[in-house]
Design an enzyme around this catalytic site. Sequence first.
Site, short mmCIF file in Angstrom:
data_model
loop_
_atom_site.label_atom_id
_atom_site.label_comp_id
_atom_site.label_asym_id
_atom_site.label_seq_id
_atom_site.Cartn_x
_atom_site.Cartn_y
_atom_site.Cartn_z
N ASP A 138 0.84 -1.20 0.00
CA ASP A 138 0.00 0.00 0.00
C ASP A 138 0.88 1.25 0.00
OD1 ASP A 138 -2.14 -1.70 0.20
OD2 ASP A 138 -2.29 -1.51 2.38
N1 URA Z 1 -1.26 -6.02 3.68
C1 URA Z 1 -1.73 -4.76 3.75
O1 URA Z 1 -2.78 -4.52 4.33
N2 URA Z 1 -1.03 -3.78 3.17
C2 URA Z 1 0.15 -3.98 2.53
O2 URA Z 1 0.74 -3.04 2.02
C3 URA Z 1 0.63 -5.30 2.48
C4 URA Z 1 -0.08 -6.30 3.05
#
Ligand code: URA
Length: 245
Positions: free
Chosen positions: A103
Amino acid sequence: MKTRIDKILSESNIMTRSQAREAAKKGRIALNGAVVRSSDEKAEEGDVIYVDGKPIDRRKFFYYMMNKPAGCVCATEDSGPTVLDLLSPGDKARGLFPVGRLDKDTVGLLIITNDGPLAHELLSPKKHVSKTYFFKLERELSRRDADVLSSGIPMDGDTTKPALITFEGREGTITVTEGKFHQIKRMFGYVGNKVTYLKRISFGPLELDSSLAEGEYRILSPEETKKLLAAPVSGNIMQYEQSKA
Ligand code: URA
């Protein structure tokens, strides 16, 4: 085996075959020190090809680890900054892309490569390549909630695979072997908690190099590359650990 020089140059992402033909005509390409006048000429394994006097890197695939900073997205193109914007122009020209997505606000270990088939394998749910994240939560985690998450919760019409969680208070690490969209945040959300900080610290057999500051990256060492290439077979650390026990 002998291979045409224009093919080698295009497979090494240095120039297209037509650019190689033009470069050869202009005398910009040399083979083992002697200028070649046609890119139809062939080279073999140990031969050194020079472009504009510099030896080329004949590797077809390149593998890097980045310590992804917050604020950029894991995509090759976006309206905002992407992880590829952090690469040097020379590396960017290699046709690299991030393996999977973290993310925008997640930091930590990101593999970047131009090896499409390997990326596909590393991301395949069937290969169970493990990923470990360090997390911070809004509220303390209870043993009961950790057990619920470890054994699997409903997600996307499926049940999440067993996860390994170690924690104390509001912080800890979680290892999962799949990569559903926002998986870690959604898992903690399921037990009424909220992730306030997320950092990936390992991917399959690779650990984030602690000397890399956020936004920095480096090429993988030959040993790391070898381990990464083997990860779709040996990547499930949890199964591996369990089989040793
Ligand atoms: N899980 C998440 O919620 N975000 C990420 O960036 C990676 C795994």
